[in-house]
Scaffold this motif. Sequence first.
Motif, PDB file in Angstrom:
ATOM      1  N   PRO A 100       2.839   0.063  -6.157  1.00 49.73           N
ATOM      2  CA  PRO A 100       3.622  -1.506  -5.654  1.00 49.73           C
ATOM      3  C   PRO A 100       2.737  -1.760  -6.869  1.00 49.73           C
ATOM      4  O   PRO A 100       1.922  -1.160  -7.514  1.00 49.73           O
ATOM      5  CB  PRO A 100       2.199  -1.088  -4.853  1.00 49.73           C
ATOM      6  CG  PRO A 100       1.692   0.231  -3.960  1.00 49.73           C
ATOM      7  CD  PRO A 100       2.577   1.066  -5.281  1.00 49.73           C
ATOM      8  N   TRP A 101       2.961  -2.748  -7.143  1.00 54.43           N
ATOM      9  CA  TRP A 101       2.841  -4.232  -8.108  1.00 54.43           C
ATOM     10  C   TRP A 101       2.811  -5.705  -7.498  1.00 54.43           C
ATOM     11  O   TRP A 101       3.604  -5.766  -7.114  1.00 54.43           O
ATOM     12  CB  TRP A 101       3.654  -3.974  -9.944  1.00 54.43           C
ATOM     13  CG  TRP A 101       3.468  -5.094 -10.434  1.00 54.43           C
ATOM     14  CD1 TRP A 101       2.974  -4.734 -11.129  1.00 54.43           C
ATOM     15  CD2 TRP A 101       4.268  -5.977 -10.899  1.00 54.43           C
ATOM     16  NE1 TRP A 101       2.896  -5.811 -12.767  1.00 54.43           N
ATOM     17  CE2 TRP A 101       3.916  -6.800 -11.940  1.00 54.43           C
ATOM     18  CE3 TRP A 101       6.022  -7.284 -10.201  1.00 54.43           C
ATOM     19  CZ2 TRP A 101       4.196  -7.754 -12.780  1.00 54.43           C
ATOM     20  CZ3 TRP A 101       5.689  -8.190 -10.499  1.00 54.43           C
ATOM     21  CH2 TRP A 101       5.114  -8.923 -11.930  1.00 54.43           C
ATOM     22  N   LEU A 102       1.179  -5.814  -7.542  1.00 52.25           N
ATOM     23  CA  LEU A 102       0.722  -6.932  -6.813  1.00 52.25           C
ATOM     24  C   LEU A 102       0.677  -8.179  -7.965  1.00 52.25           C
ATOM     25  O   LEU A 102       0.301  -8.336  -8.822  1.00 52.25           O
ATOM     26  CB  LEU A 102      -0.195  -6.538  -6.799  1.00 52.25           C
ATOM     27  CG  LEU A 102      -0.867  -7.102  -5.614  1.00 52.25           C
ATOM     28  CD1 LEU A 102      -1.705  -7.002  -4.337  1.00 52.25           C
ATOM     29  CD2 LEU A 102      -2.261  -8.479  -6.543  1.00 52.25           C
ATOM     30  N   TYR A 158       7.331  -3.270  -6.589  1.00 49.52           N
ATOM     31  CA  TYR A 158       7.265  -2.108  -6.783  1.00 49.52           C
ATOM     32  C   TYR A 158       7.727  -1.970  -8.625  1.00 49.52           C
ATOM     33  O   TYR A 158       8.436  -1.785  -9.109  1.00 49.52           O
ATOM     34  CB  TYR A 158       7.754  -0.941  -6.265  1.00 49.52           C
ATOM     35  CG  TYR A 158       7.123  -0.627  -4.339  1.00 49.52           C
ATOM     36  CD1 TYR A 158       6.565   0.427  -4.419  1.00 49.52           C
ATOM     37  CD2 TYR A 158       7.180  -1.764  -3.864  1.00 49.52           C
ATOM     38  CE1 TYR A 158       5.801  -0.083  -3.482  1.00 49.52           C
ATOM     39  CE2 TYR A 158       7.044  -1.299  -2.311  1.00 49.52           C
ATOM     40  CZ  TYR A 158       6.466  -1.095  -2.359  1.00 49.52           C
ATOM     41  OH  TYR A 158       5.234  -0.582  -0.613  1.00 49.52           O
ATOM     42  N   GLU A 162       0.841  -3.696   1.761  1.00 50.48           N
ATOM     43  CA  GLU A 162       2.076  -3.774   1.100  1.00 50.48           C
ATOM     44  C   GLU A 162       2.153  -5.366   0.058  1.00 50.48           C
ATOM     45  O   GLU A 162       1.516  -5.783   0.529  1.00 50.48           O
ATOM     46  CB  GLU A 162       3.057  -3.674   2.640  1.00 50.48           C
ATOM     47  CG  GLU A 162       2.850  -4.815   3.065  1.00 50.48           C
ATOM     48  CD  GLU A 162       3.364  -4.811   4.515  1.00 50.48           C
ATOM     49  OE1 GLU A 162       4.592  -3.899   4.184  1.00 50.48           O
ATOM     50  OE2 GLU A 162       3.489  -5.875   5.342  1.00 50.48           O
ATOM     51  N   VAL A 163       2.411  -4.578  -1.340  1.00 49.55           N
ATOM     52  CA  VAL A 163       3.329  -5.798  -1.815  1.00 49.55           C
ATOM     53  C   VAL A 163       5.369  -5.839  -1.386  1.00 49.55           C
ATOM     54  O   VAL A 163       5.418  -4.751  -1.525  1.00 49.55           O
ATOM     55  CB  VAL A 163       2.973  -5.394  -2.886  1.00 49.55           C
ATOM     56  CG1 VAL A 163       1.388  -6.023  -3.071  1.00 49.55           C
ATOM     57  CG2 VAL A 163       3.085  -4.464  -3.538  1.00 49.55           C
ATOM     58  N   ASP A 192       0.408 -12.480  -3.288  1.00 49.39           N
ATOM     59  CA  ASP A 192       0.522 -11.211  -2.713  1.00 49.39           C
ATOM     60  C   ASP A 192      -1.314 -11.648  -1.810  1.00 49.39           C
ATOM     61  O   ASP A 192      -1.044 -10.411  -0.929  1.00 49.39           O
ATOM     62  CB  ASP A 192       0.372  -9.722  -3.364  1.00 49.39           C
ATOM     63  CG  ASP A 192       2.242 -10.185  -3.881  1.00 49.39           C
ATOM     64  OD1 ASP A 192       3.272 -10.850  -3.420  1.00 49.39           O
ATOM     65  OD2 ASP A 192       2.822  -9.527  -5.016  1.00 49.39           O
ATOM     66  N   ALA A 195      -2.505   0.528  -6.217  1.00 56.35           N
ATOM     67  CA  ALA A 195      -1.765  -1.219  -6.690  1.00 56.35           C
ATOM     68  C   ALA A 195      -1.125  -0.902  -8.343  1.00 56.35           C
ATOM     69  O   ALA A 195      -3.236  -0.958  -8.157  1.00 56.35           O
ATOM     70  CB  ALA A 195      -1.962  -1.519  -5.967  1.00 56.35           C
TER      71      ALA A 195
END
Length: 262
Positions: free
Chosen positions: A123-125, A141, A137-138, A129, A179
């Motif tokens: 996950p890349w926030l 990715y 969840e974001v 977000d 994340a």
Amino acid sequence: GELLPYVDKYDVAYSEVEKLNKKFPEDMKKSILQYAIQGKLVEQREEDGTAEDLYKQIQEEKKKLIKEGKIKKTKALPEITEDEIPFDIPQSWKWVRLGEIGSWSSGATPSRSNPKYYGGEIPWLKTGDLNDGYIAEVPEYITEEALKKTSVRLNPIGSVLMAMYGATIGKLGILDIEATTNQACCACIPFKGIYNKFLFYYLLGQRGYYIKMGAGGAQPNISKEKIVNSILPLPPLAEQIRIVEKIGELLPYAKQLVKKVD
């Protein structure tokens, strides 16, 4: 015609009440959070020990983590001066800098032109977000390769996140997943003895202060440096937990008020 002035007056009075009602929950939320961080929301208990002792344990843990290579050594933060202290806190508490209670890091954006970096499992926030709550969840990715080759950090579950730029300054989240983040987001992995929800509520209550701090440029922003240098009134751990429980009881009340008004 006789009635008109009264109708006008009633109208004004009604809209004033409406305004107050809308503002009240916000003000109440602020007061609850303000009381909480001044040590006025729950009682202090002798058996909780002191924040001074907690602070010593935290420093020990930090040394250990640095030695094990789990976190990078950071430069010592300046002593807190009398002038910086905005209010009195209970005897058993201690003023500390945010940089001393956790490992802070801003993220990065892996190069968009490298297709090998995106669409993985990690996950890349982005700051959009952040939801002032738990993040489970974001939408985006990145890959293992992006994690290895760029300066993103994988933040564990329980990390506290805060937005540093633009319209979202001060927006918060607590990770429910591991994340990474982009550079507009600062993430804190709290040290043992710091309850992440206490830090979260503190930052929530201080949002106005951070927004002010970020003002002045063309693009409002606060830096990681400014965050780690800002101060926090630290209670002993048992009291942090009681404060968070108390806020939890009171804040839904503030939220209910908003619902009723709407």
